[in-house]
Every structure is written in structure tokens, then in C-alpha cells.
Design an enzyme around this catalytic site. Structure first.
Site, PDB file in Angstrom:
ATOM      1  N   GLU A   1      -1.469  -3.790   3.582  1.00  0.00           N
ATOM      2  CA  GLU A   1      -1.745  -5.167   3.994  1.00  0.00           C
ATOM      3  C   GLU A   1      -0.715  -6.116   3.402  1.00  0.00           C
ATOM      4  O   GLU A   1      -0.070  -5.813   2.405  1.00  0.00           O
ATOM      5  CB  GLU A   1      -3.157  -5.594   3.577  1.00  0.00           C
TER       6      GLU A   1
ATOM      7  N   GLU B   1       0.554  -3.312   0.152  1.00  0.00           N
ATOM      8  CA  GLU B   1       1.444  -2.712   1.162  1.00  0.00           C
ATOM      9  C   GLU B   1       1.120  -1.255   1.453  1.00  0.00           C
ATOM     10  O   GLU B   1       1.780  -0.626   2.268  1.00  0.00           O
ATOM     11  CB  GLU B   1       2.923  -2.777   0.752  1.00  0.00           C
TER      12      GLU B   1
END
Length: 350
Positions: A175, A317
Site C-alpha cells: 500500500e 509497500e
């Protein structure tokens, strides 16, 4: 009304798991001496439906969901909102940590725009599924409408069914979104009935005074909107598009028989939400690491999760999850290639 995420999940092959456990018991080592590596092999046997599961690094799909949060206007992040789309561009160029790790482990990487405040038009390699230009500021109004909430969950389903490869053996969700630790904290506070001051952390690097302000913003929003513990209510009122998309992806992956390797605090908030939406999901989730974000340990404990690593990471991430790929492949290689006591002609009886 029923929803797609309430549909049954794929079945785990319990026979294959039992056979894999039996194999672990006769390999040339004391029982249990490989710790969590043994359980990894057993879990993957059940997920893949075979006693000897195959290595997964080059059959891993990583999807990074990016979105913005209106609550960033409350000064809850150390970085401005423009950073979200700039990081999306960095992902597309291959310059971020997750890009390096994905390439190093031959994992497929997909970048999904779930709703950034600034345009990603013309950025090559981005799958544009934007719901809106970020959520509304939940300090003032619910973050999403009912339809936006369901549409954001469906982004995850779309990615699993139409973006990642059909032969994917493991899914990692990442994300990106300025202020998304605020949204993730609010979601977890509501679902677990924990006070914001106990869960809100540094996120992008806030000092103690700013963390306290962040907790106050969360607490006020939960009270103002009378947020319940019902997952769709929580998501609609204080969630984020990328948090919803990740939750949807975890459920859709399990419906297709694909396990998910869960990343850090924000990804775990999505996993918690997904487990509340689909109570049968937990056996399809593998938790990668305990991050340095303040609330992560509390949420992992609520999920009774035992993460593989604790490296003090808090990047997001999907980076912490990607760090686990060589560990998983090593576990499966040991399971497949170690000799049994019989094969090695080792006498085990005194």
C-alpha cells in the site's frame, strides 16, 4: 443482501497437510528442530494440495494499492499528500524498495491506483481503478459513501481475478497513501475497541506531540460518526480505498485458492477487516513481520498471528512481506529435498 466477499473460500487440503506433517516427522532432524520452517511447508502443502509443494518466489504476485486520505488535511502526516502520486511514479520507474525486492526474487509487481488525489494519467504501468480523488476527510464526514466502500473492496477482487497471473501461488499486497496509518489505526481501534492513544503511532515519522494530535483526531472521528464494530460501517466511516482494496484482495485470493502473505501495520489492518467480513479467511493468511509501528503488535495479537520476522521495518509497500520470500522457498526446499531417516539409513532407535 449478500455480497461477493461472503461467498465460500477454496478448501484447504487437510490430507496433504497431514501427509506433509508426517514427512516432516521422518526427515533427518530432531522433530520440530526447524521451527516455523516446518509449519510453512505444511501450510503450503495444504494450500497447494500436494505433499511436496513447489517453490513460490517466481510465482508470487505483488500488488501495491495507492490512494489518498482526506484526513491528511488535519496534519496527521509528516509528508504532504503529493508524495502519494510521486511514489506511484517511483514504483512505475522501478525505484522503490519493493521494486528492488520484487525484481530480486523474480516476483510479478503490479501498481494499482485505488484513488489518488493527484492524477496518474500518463504514468506507464499503473492499473487505474480510482474510486475518487481520495477519501473524504473523516474528521468532518464519513470517509466514503456506501457505494464507494463496496467499489473499493471490489478493486481487490478485480486485481486477483483479472490482473495477476492465473498460476500465482502466493499473493502479497502492498500500500501507499499519505495519512493511511491514521485510517488504519482508526479501523483497528473501532474493530478491536481500543483507544486511539494506545494504537496511533509515528507513521511517516511524527514526533510525540504530533502522534497525540493524530490520536485525538481518530478518537474524535470515532465518536462523531458513532462508529460501530460492524466492518462495513467501520470501513465506510474511517477507512481508505487502498485499505478496502487490500481486504478485498485477501478474500478474493482465498476464494481462488491463493494464500496471502500479509505485510506490516496497514496491511494487517486490512487483514483484520477482511477476517471480520469473511470469518473463514484466517487459515489462508500468512503474516510476514512485526513492524516498528506502535499498534502492529496489538493487531497481530488480536489475530493470533505469529509473524516470521521482526526487523524494525515500517516502510509498507509490501517490503516486509517480500523479505520473507527466501525464507519460504528455503522451507519448501528443505521439505522437498532433505533425506528421510530411512533413505539415509540412519538408526534412530537406541
Amino acid at each position: 443482501m449478500s455480497h461477493w466477499f461472503e461467498a465460500p473460500l477454496a478448501e484447504i487440503d487437510l490430507t496433504a497437510q497431514q501427509q506433509a506433517e508426517a514427512r516432516q516427522g521422518v526427515l533427518t532432524k530432531p522433530p520440530g528442530s526447524l521451527g516455523q520452517l516446518e509449519q510453512l511447508a505444511i501450510k503450503f502443502a495444504g494450500w497447494q494440495g500436494t505433499v511436496i509443494p513447489e517453490l513460490i518466489a517466481n510465482k508470487t504476485a505483488i500488488a501495491i494499492f495507492a490512494a489518498d486520505h482526506g484526513v491528511a488535511a488535519e496534519g496527521v502526516s509528516a509528508f504532504p499528500q503529493i508524495v502519494t502520486v510521486e511514489m506511484v511514479k517511483n514504483f512505475a520507474r522501478g525505484g522503490a524498495a519493493i521494486c528492488v525486492l520484487a525484481g530480486h526474487h523474480s516476483a510479478a509487481l503490479h501498481i494499482i491506483n485505488a484513488g489518488t488525489a493527484n492524477s496518474v494519467e500518463g504514468v506507464e504501468g499503473v492499473v487505474d481503478c480510482a474510486i475518487a480523488k481520495g477519501t473524504a476527510n473523516f474528521a468532518n464526514q464519513p470517509a466514503m459513501t456506501d457505494s464507494q466502500c463496496l467499489d473499493a473492496l471490489a478493486i481487490g477482487q478485480h486485481v486477483i481475478n483479472h490482473v495477476i497471473a492465473d498460476d500465482t501461488r502466493l499473493f502479497i499486497g502492498g500500500e501507499m497513501g499519505i495519512a493511511n496509518t491514521t485510517s488504519a489505526s482508526a479501523v483497528c481501534c473501532a474493530l478491536l475497541n481500543i483507544k486511539a492513544v494506545e494504537l496511533a503511532g509515528a507513521g511517516t515519522g511524527l514526533d510525540e506531540r504530533s502522534i497525540m494530535h493524530k490520536a485525538e483526531v481518530i478518537a474524535a472521528a470515532l465518536q462523531t460518526h458513532s462508529v460501530t464494530t460492524e466492518p462495513l460501517d467501520v470501513l465506510r466511516k474511517v477507512g481508505g480505498f487502498e485499505i478496502a482494496a487490500l481486504a478485498g484482495a485477501y478474500i478474493a485470493a482465498a476464494q481462488k485458492g491463493i494464500p496471502s502473505l500479509v505485510d506490516g501495520f496497514i496491511a494487517t489492518s486490512s487483514a483484520l477487516l477482511a477476517c471480520r467480513l469473511q470469518p473463514e479467511l484466517k487459515p489462508w493468511l500468512l503474516f510476514s513481520h512485526q513492524s516498528a509501528e506502535k499498534g502492529h503488535q496489538r493487531v497481530l495479537a488480536a489475530l493470533e498471528a505469529n509473524p516470521l520476522l521482526s526487523l524494525g521495518m515500517r516502510l509498507g509497500e509490501g517490503s516486509g512481506a517480500a523479505m520473507c520470500l527466501p525464507i519460504i522457498d528455503s522451507a519448501l526446499a528443505l521439505h522437498a529435498n532433505m533425506a528421510t531417516f530411512e533413505e539415509a539409513e540412519v538408526q534412530t532407535e537406541i
